[in-house]
Design an enzyme around this catalytic site. Structure first.
Site, PDB file in Angstrom:
ATOM      1  N   ASP A  97       1.164  -1.318  -0.188  1.00 32.38           N
ATOM      2  CA  ASP A  97       0.042  -0.091  -0.014  1.00 32.38           C
ATOM      3  C   ASP A  97       0.979   0.960   0.225  1.00 32.38           C
ATOM      4  O   ASP A  97       0.722   2.511   0.098  1.00 32.38           O
ATOM      5  CB  ASP A  97      -0.783  -0.265   1.432  1.00 32.38           C
ATOM      6  N   GLU A 119      -0.551  -9.217  -1.388  1.00 32.45           N
ATOM      7  CA  GLU A 119      -1.260  -8.675   0.098  1.00 32.45           C
ATOM      8  C   GLU A 119      -2.479  -7.751  -0.187  1.00 32.45           C
ATOM      9  O   GLU A 119      -2.767  -6.751  -0.155  1.00 32.45           O
ATOM     10  CB  GLU A 119       0.138  -8.459   0.554  1.00 32.45           C
ATOM     11  N   GLU A 133      -2.194   5.016   3.212  1.00 32.32           N
ATOM     12  CA  GLU A 133      -2.659   3.567   3.196  1.00 32.32           C
ATOM     13  C   GLU A 133      -3.566   3.232   2.251  1.00 32.32           C
ATOM     14  O   GLU A 133      -3.946   2.268   1.719  1.00 32.32           O
ATOM     15  CB  GLU A 133      -1.653   2.969   4.026  1.00 32.32           C
ATOM     16  N   HIS A 214       6.313   4.956  13.280  1.00 31.76           N
ATOM     17  CA  HIS A 214       6.272   5.601  12.755  1.00 31.76           C
ATOM     18  C   HIS A 214       5.009   6.295  11.668  1.00 31.76           C
ATOM     19  O   HIS A 214       5.484   6.606  10.965  1.00 31.76           O
ATOM     20  CB  HIS A 214       7.567   4.712  11.305  1.00 31.76           C
ATOM     21  N   ARG A 216       2.691   7.839   9.640  1.00 31.71           N
ATOM     22  CA  ARG A 216       1.927   9.682   9.372  1.00 31.71           C
ATOM     23  C   ARG A 216       0.931  10.146   9.931  1.00 31.71           C
ATOM     24  O   ARG A 216       0.780  11.136  10.380  1.00 31.71           O
ATOM     25  CB  ARG A 216       2.016   9.566   7.405  1.00 31.71           C
ATOM     26  N   HIS A 247      12.192   5.185  13.508  1.00 29.69           N
ATOM     27  CA  HIS A 247      12.405   5.212  12.150  1.00 29.69           C
ATOM     28  C   HIS A 247      13.134   6.790  12.028  1.00 29.69           C
ATOM     29  O   HIS A 247      12.933   7.747  12.799  1.00 29.69           O
ATOM     30  CB  HIS A 247      11.165   5.315  12.064  1.00 29.69           C
TER      31      HIS A 247
HETATM   32  C1  UD1 Z   1       6.333   4.773   4.181  1.00 29.12           C
HETATM   33  C2  UD1 Z   1       4.834   4.071   3.340  1.00 29.12           C
HETATM   34  C3  UD1 Z   1       3.898   3.944   4.487  1.00 29.12           C
HETATM   35  C4  UD1 Z   1       5.080   2.439   5.397  1.00 29.12           C
HETATM   36  C5  UD1 Z   1       6.193   2.912   5.643  1.00 29.12           C
HETATM   37  C6  UD1 Z   1       7.306   1.429   6.327  1.00 29.12           C
HETATM   38  C7  UD1 Z   1       4.281   5.939   2.177  1.00 29.12           C
HETATM   39  C8  UD1 Z   1       2.828   6.878   2.079  1.00 29.12           C
HETATM   40  N1  UD1 Z   1       4.375   5.180   3.214  1.00 29.12           N
HETATM   41  O1  UD1 Z   1       6.018   5.871   4.724  1.00 29.12           O
HETATM   42  O2  UD1 Z   1       3.042   2.486   4.629  1.00 29.12           O
HETATM   43  O3  UD1 Z   1       4.439   1.955   6.529  1.00 29.12           O
HETATM   44  O4  UD1 Z   1       6.699   3.465   4.716  1.00 29.12           O
HETATM   45  O5  UD1 Z   1       8.499   2.338   7.026  1.00 29.12           O
HETATM   46  O6  UD1 Z   1       4.522   5.039   1.017  1.00 29.12           O
HETATM   47  N2  UD1 Z   1      14.440   8.185   5.143  1.00 29.12           N
HETATM   48  C9  UD1 Z   1      15.009   8.196   6.052  1.00 29.12           C
HETATM   49  N3  UD1 Z   1      15.885   6.546   5.411  1.00 29.12           N
HETATM   50  C10 UD1 Z   1      14.902   5.781   4.809  1.00 29.12           C
HETATM   51  C11 UD1 Z   1      13.375   5.415   5.204  1.00 29.12           C
HETATM   52  C12 UD1 Z   1      13.443   6.616   5.129  1.00 29.12           C
HETATM   53  O7  UD1 Z   1      16.009   9.250   6.027  1.00 29.12           O
HETATM   54  O8  UD1 Z   1      15.315   4.490   4.960  1.00 29.12           O
HETATM   55  C13 UD1 Z   1      13.550   9.352   5.662  1.00 29.12           C
HETATM   56  C14 UD1 Z   1      14.032  10.092   4.608  1.00 29.12           C
HETATM   57  O9  UD1 Z   1      13.259  11.472   5.287  1.00 29.12           O
HETATM   58  C15 UD1 Z   1      12.643   9.928   4.302  1.00 29.12           C
HETATM   59  C16 UD1 Z   1      11.418  10.173   4.941  1.00 29.12           C
HETATM   60  O10 UD1 Z   1      11.379   8.979   5.905  1.00 29.12           O
HETATM   61  O11 UD1 Z   1      11.927  11.522   3.299  1.00 29.12           O
HETATM   62  C17 UD1 Z   1       9.619   9.126   4.948  1.00 29.12           C
HETATM   63  O12 UD1 Z   1       9.635   8.227   4.073  1.00 29.12           O
HETATM   64  P1  UD1 Z   1       8.487   7.715   3.394  1.00 29.12           P
HETATM   65  O13 UD1 Z   1       8.688   6.841   2.393  1.00 29.12           O
HETATM   66  O14 UD1 Z   1       7.975   9.544   2.319  1.00 29.12           O
HETATM   67  O15 UD1 Z   1       7.274   7.882   4.199  1.00 29.12           O
HETATM   68  P2  UD1 Z   1       7.720   6.363   5.680  1.00 29.12           P
HETATM   69  O16 UD1 Z   1       6.730   7.404   6.478  1.00 29.12           O
HETATM   70  O17 UD1 Z   1       8.813   6.036   5.719  1.00 29.12           O
HETATM   71  N1  UDP Z   2      11.278  -4.113  10.963  1.00 34.19           N
HETATM   72  C1  UDP Z   2      12.735  -4.329  10.865  1.00 34.19           C
HETATM   73  N2  UDP Z   2      14.028  -3.381  11.499  1.00 34.19           N
HETATM   74  C2  UDP Z   2      13.582  -2.793  12.569  1.00 34.19           C
HETATM   75  C3  UDP Z   2      11.616  -2.612  12.225  1.00 34.19           C
HETATM   76  C4  UDP Z   2      10.840  -2.951  12.168  1.00 34.19           C
HETATM   77  O1  UDP Z   2      13.235  -5.223  10.062  1.00 34.19           O
HETATM   78  O2  UDP Z   2      14.340  -1.497  13.175  1.00 34.19           O
HETATM   79  C5  UDP Z   2      11.646  -4.896  10.029  1.00 34.19           C
HETATM   80  C6  UDP Z   2       9.496  -5.515  10.671  1.00 34.19           C
HETATM   81  O3  UDP Z   2      10.030  -6.855  11.055  1.00 34.19           O
HETATM   82  C7  UDP Z   2       8.459  -5.622   9.713  1.00 34.19           C
HETATM   83  C8  UDP Z   2       9.215  -3.964   8.725  1.00 34.19           C
HETATM   84  O4  UDP Z   2      10.308  -4.027   9.081  1.00 34.19           O
HETATM   85  O5  UDP Z   2       8.374  -6.546   8.516  1.00 34.19           O
HETATM   86  C9  UDP Z   2       7.881  -3.078   9.349  1.00 34.19           C
HETATM   87  O6  UDP Z   2       8.151  -2.064   8.500  1.00 34.19           O
HETATM   88  P1  UDP Z   2       7.343  -0.650   8.649  1.00 34.19           P
HETATM   89  O7  UDP Z   2       7.494  -0.677  10.166  1.00 34.19           O
HETATM   90  O8  UDP Z   2       8.390   0.117   8.602  1.00 34.19           O
HETATM   91  O9  UDP Z   2       6.251  -0.583   7.701  1.00 34.19           O
HETATM   92  P2  UDP Z   2       5.230  -1.168   8.094  1.00 34.19           P
HETATM   93  O10 UDP Z   2       4.635  -2.516   8.081  1.00 34.19           O
HETATM   94  O11 UDP Z   2       4.161   0.004   9.187  1.00 34.19           O
HETATM   95  O12 UDP Z   2       4.462  -0.252   6.535  1.00 34.19           O
END
Ligand code: UD1
Ligand code: UDP
Length: 374
Positions: A97, A119, A133, A214, A216, A247
């Site tokens: 999603d 999924e 999502e 984490h 939003r 995160h």
């Molecule tokens: C995204 C997904 C959410 C998922 C989450 C898992 C969307 C809209 N949201 O949200 O569904 O649950 O990922 O974690 O697609 N960042 C880093 N390093 C990383 C990853 C992220 O620095 O490796 C920071 C960056 O500043 C980035 C911000 O996190 O801009 C947000 O990342 P983004 O993928 O837009 O949103 P998430 O909240 O991670």
């Molecule tokens: N996870 C990981 N390291 C971490 C935290 C989570 O590998 O420090 C894994 C966790 O086992 C799960 C996935 O990341 O499989 C979940 O990711 P996240 O919570 O970022 O996203 P969501 O599942 O909410 O979309």
């Protein structure tokens, strides 16, 4: 002629849930498999690629600090579209999603390329929880030609939206395939998950609670309340230690660093790679999370999971009694944690290994279904 399957993903959870599909497709000579990562996430994505041994064929490297949903989506659409034009796949496979999954499906639709959705059918029926999502899933569900629903509940949600029943298949969730794979890897090579030794020493004798947060929709008040709940638990319970891989989103980091600095029994640590996170779940008595994937993994490992959300699109864990929705109200989170810590009956009622989400063979089913669809 081999079908060309373009597998698109971009974030940590997609990578975890997609690597079993990539492994299964690549092991099957009937497909030409092309992988494309948007790198919507960078560091957290690369952690998964490394452990899964995947070197993407295309890497769009799109992550920007504190990226906006519209800026990200625009870049995804044009970037993924270019890859599709170059590779001309028969299928585009997306997972879950995220913005990457939604834009991948939409770019494929603009080219009349068939989309398979891993999924499929998760619904909270609230477009602001989880946000964005829930709408991403609905968009993908409208476009997809094949829907791989993890459970009968998600298949029923798709049928209720008039998705053609013949296109819906209950496969189980690939997260269980991933968890079983990584568990076997750790058993064969314990060093893969030995990096928590310092935390284990520091908190020896304490009862560990694993935390992630984490979402939003929780930015602002929700995250602040979660931080205050953690502070209250830590201050009231020296017998407990909270281990929180934070995160890297700056909106999360800033709140947690500010609210939780200086507590002896709270460890704010960098995101863990998948083997170490599996180890953290194993070490934890309770998981406290707003994550989707953790809601699926903790029950599989017999750990009670308190879900800091108002609604869930994954009701199976709640129905099975291994997960409980606690929202983002500080008092409620604290009370529920204290109950699980102090009431043995309440704890053991939730601490049953239970697997409503899959049996570890989802990727094999998906591969076969993709082949049969031609
Ligand atoms: C995204 C997904 C959410 C998922 C989450 C898992 C969307 C809209 N949201 O949200 O569904 O649950 O990922 O974690 O697609 N960042 C880093 N390093 C990383 C990853 C992220 O620095 O490796 C920071 C960056 O500043 C980035 C911000 O996190 O801009 C947000 O990342 P983004 O993928 O837009 O949103 P998430 O909240 O991670
Ligand atoms: N996870 C990981 N390291 C971490 C935290 C989570 O590998 O420090 C894994 C966790 O086992 C799960 C996935 O990341 O499989 C979940 O990711 P996240 O919570 O970022 O996203 P969501 O599942 O909410 O979309």
């Amino acid at each position: 002629m081999a079908q060309t399957v373009l597998v698109v993903f971009g974030t940590r959870p997609e990578a975890i849930k997609m690597f079993p599909v990539v492994h299964a497709l690549k092991a099957d000579g009937r497909f030409r498999v092309v992988t494309c990562v948007s790198a919507q996430h960078r560091g957290m994505l690369d952690q998964v690629l490394a452990i899964a041994g995947i070197v993407p064929d295309h890497d769009l490297d799109l992550m920007r600090p504190d990226q906006t949903l519209d800026g990200l989506t625009a870049a995804l659409l044009t970037g993924l579209g270019r890859v599709m034009d170059a590779e001309k796949p028969d299928w585009v496979v997306v997972q879950g999603d995220t913005a990457t999954a939604m834009a991948g499906a939409l770019a494929a639709y603009y080219r009349k390329i068939r989309v398979a959705h891993v999924e499929a059918g998760l619904r909270s029926h609230n477009i602001y929880h989880p946000w964005p999502e829930e709408v991403n899933r609905k968009i993908i569900g409208t476009i997809a030609a094949l829907h791989f629903a993890p459970t009968e509940t998600s298949a029923a949600a798709l049928r209720a939206e008039n998705v053609a029943p013949a296109t819906i298949h209950v496969t189980g969730n690939t997260v269980i395939d991933a968890l079983q794979w990584v568990t076997a890897r750790i058993a064969a090579e314990p060093a893969l998950a030995s990096g928590l030794a310092e935390i284990e020493r520091r908190f020896a004798g304490k009862r560990i609670i694993g935390v992630t947060s984490h979402r939003r929709e929780n930015f602002g008040g929700g995250l602040e309340a979660i931080a205050q709940a953690i502070r209250t638990i830590a201050e009231a319970r020296p017998d407990v230690a909270l281990v929180f891989p934070v995160h890297p989103n700056p909106n999360v980091h800033a709140v947690m660093d500010e609210a939780l600095a200086g507590l002896a029994n709270v460890a704010l640590i960098e995101p863990l790679d998948y083997p170490h996170f599996a180890r953290l779940i194993a070490l934890s008595e309770i998981m406290l999370t707003d994550s989707g994937g953790v809601q699926e993994e903790a029950p599989a490992l017999g750990k009670p999971v308190l879900v800091m959300r108002e609604t869930t699109e994954r009701p199976e864990g709640v129905e099975a009694g291994t997960a409980r929705l606690v929202g983002t109200d500080k008092e409620r989170i604290v009370t529920e944690i204290f109950t699980l810590l102090d009431d043995k009956a309440a704890y053991s009622a939730m601490a049953r290994a239970h697997n409503p989400f899959g049996d570890g063979h989802a990727a094999a089913r998906i591969t076969e279904l993709l082949h049969n669809a031609g």
